[in-house]
Design an enzyme around this catalytic site. Sequence first.
Site, PDB file in Angstrom:
ATOM      1  N   GLY A  67      -3.145   2.697  -0.927  1.00  0.00           N
ATOM      2  CA  GLY A  67      -3.495   3.118  -2.375  1.00  0.00           C
ATOM      3  C   GLY A  67      -3.208   1.974  -3.292  1.00  0.00           C
ATOM      4  O   GLY A  67      -3.210   0.680  -2.904  1.00  0.00           O
ATOM      5  N   ASN A  68      -2.823   2.209  -4.717  1.00  0.00           N
ATOM      6  CA  ASN A  68      -2.699   1.386  -5.664  1.00  0.00           C
ATOM      7  C   ASN A  68      -1.634   1.900  -6.816  1.00  0.00           C
ATOM      8  O   ASN A  68      -1.086   3.111  -6.763  1.00  0.00           O
ATOM      9  CB  ASN A  68      -4.212   0.876  -6.288  1.00  0.00           C
ATOM     10  CG  ASN A  68      -4.753   2.131  -6.638  1.00  0.00           C
ATOM     11  OD1 ASN A  68      -4.447   2.697  -7.802  1.00  0.00           O
ATOM     12  ND2 ASN A  68      -6.131   2.312  -6.217  1.00  0.00           N
ATOM     13  N   ARG A  69      -1.534   1.066  -7.810  1.00  0.00           N
ATOM     14  CA  ARG A  69      -0.513   1.465  -8.760  1.00  0.00           C
ATOM     15  C   ARG A  69      -0.945   2.311  -9.828  1.00  0.00           C
ATOM     16  O   ARG A  69      -0.159   2.586 -10.867  1.00  0.00           O
ATOM     17  CB  ARG A  69       0.168   0.198  -9.187  1.00  0.00           C
ATOM     18  CG  ARG A  69       0.862  -0.740  -8.258  1.00  0.00           C
ATOM     19  CD  ARG A  69       1.589  -1.982  -8.763  1.00  0.00           C
ATOM     20  NE  ARG A  69       2.166  -2.699  -7.898  1.00  0.00           N
ATOM     21  CZ  ARG A  69       3.210  -2.523  -7.342  1.00  0.00           C
ATOM     22  NH1 ARG A  69       4.189  -1.707  -7.819  1.00  0.00           N
ATOM     23  NH2 ARG A  69       3.746  -3.524  -6.353  1.00  0.00           N
ATOM     24  N   SER A  70      -2.287   2.576  -9.896  1.00  0.00           N
ATOM     25  CA  SER A  70      -2.636   3.187 -10.912  1.00  0.00           C
ATOM     26  C   SER A  70      -2.191   4.598 -11.280  1.00  0.00           C
ATOM     27  O   SER A  70      -1.951   5.514 -10.353  1.00  0.00           O
ATOM     28  CB  SER A  70      -4.182   3.532 -10.912  1.00  0.00           C
ATOM     29  OG  SER A  70      -4.479   4.280 -11.893  1.00  0.00           O
TER      30      SER A  70
END
Length: 402
Positions: free
Chosen positions: A201-204
């Site tokens: 995933g990512n930090r958004s």
Amino acid sequence: MRVVLGVSGGIAAYKAVLLLRLLREAGHEVRVVPTRAALEFVGRPTWEALSGQPVTSDVFEDVDRVAHVAIGQEADLVVVAPATADLLARAATGQTDDLLTATLLVTRAPVLLAPAMHTEMWEHPATVANVATLRARGVHVLDPASGRLTGTDSGPGRLPEPDEIAAAALALVRPRDLAGRHVVVSAGGTREPLDAVRFLGNRSSGRQGVALAATAAARGARVTLVAAHLSVAAPAGVDVVPVGTADELREAVRVAAKDADAVVMAAAVADFRPLDPATVKIKKRPGAAPPTIALAETVDVLAELASDRLRAGQVVVGFAAETGDAEGSVLEHGQAKARRKGADLLVVNAVGDGLGFGTRDNDVTILRADGSVLTTARGSKETVADAVWDATVALLDEPFQP
């Protein structure tokens, strides 16, 4: 824009100082009108220093200018924060016993009241009736937040955070230039399964996409929000389509975009996914080498939308979170991406230094399809969202050339 910031006498008056700063930083002229009780919590020098305007609570000051009438007549927006139970009662009954209530009675500008008081006061039948009366007259009364109050008690009655009040207030005076339009906004970050419990995933957080959806709705649009794992609440009044993976987001956006005037891809969509995700949890095995995870590229949803144009005249806007490196600056990477993707606009934002993912502020450069700079925007994510919609509306208003 000329904003009147009314402040009534509650402990939450200190938060109005932050609200004043937000309004000033957004470029608005702010005249603070406190009640006498409010000045017991925050003094006149503070309000005058931060607003750059004279401050009084008395109708008998500045009489030659007839201030008790002029301030309300000249206002483009009136915000009262905090609005105590006493202030709500006096406003509901049309009293004019100080400069703030006189301003409320005179003004024909949009009015937003942000209540703050103890739970028992907020839930008392008198306050409930006063709020209903004010709302019936067209006054916008926020519901208070729930949380720690003065002393040790908690419950509904807490003043909403200053950025939330500012966003709600400024939404009242936004242009309705998206009325009759359907826009699709993607927000959040996709997650690609690695095994039964893990993902890439990512930090958004989805804050910027949610701000885009909220401001579009405030500007009159019908909004479809394709939401991937938001860590903030979706705004009221929009259609929310929850998704998980990049493929799910792609499908949802393409379905929604078939009748959309504009598509804004603010979601952080994974570039890669595990080629063969495990159906059970991958476990450590003593003495064994860590597993190798083969990756496959995901579909470039933005480039596909820009190429396909699911509706004639559709405007496609992308976002690119970038960091500078040895090969180029944030802007240079963004310009190359703008030319490669083919979207009408590409919003490039630097990540880090308190900006970008998971923060309340953003700093962006909006590029045209050829990579040239159209404009820049820095500030709250609502401020950035308005800049994006300003640029989008300008393209929507251009004659369509097939």
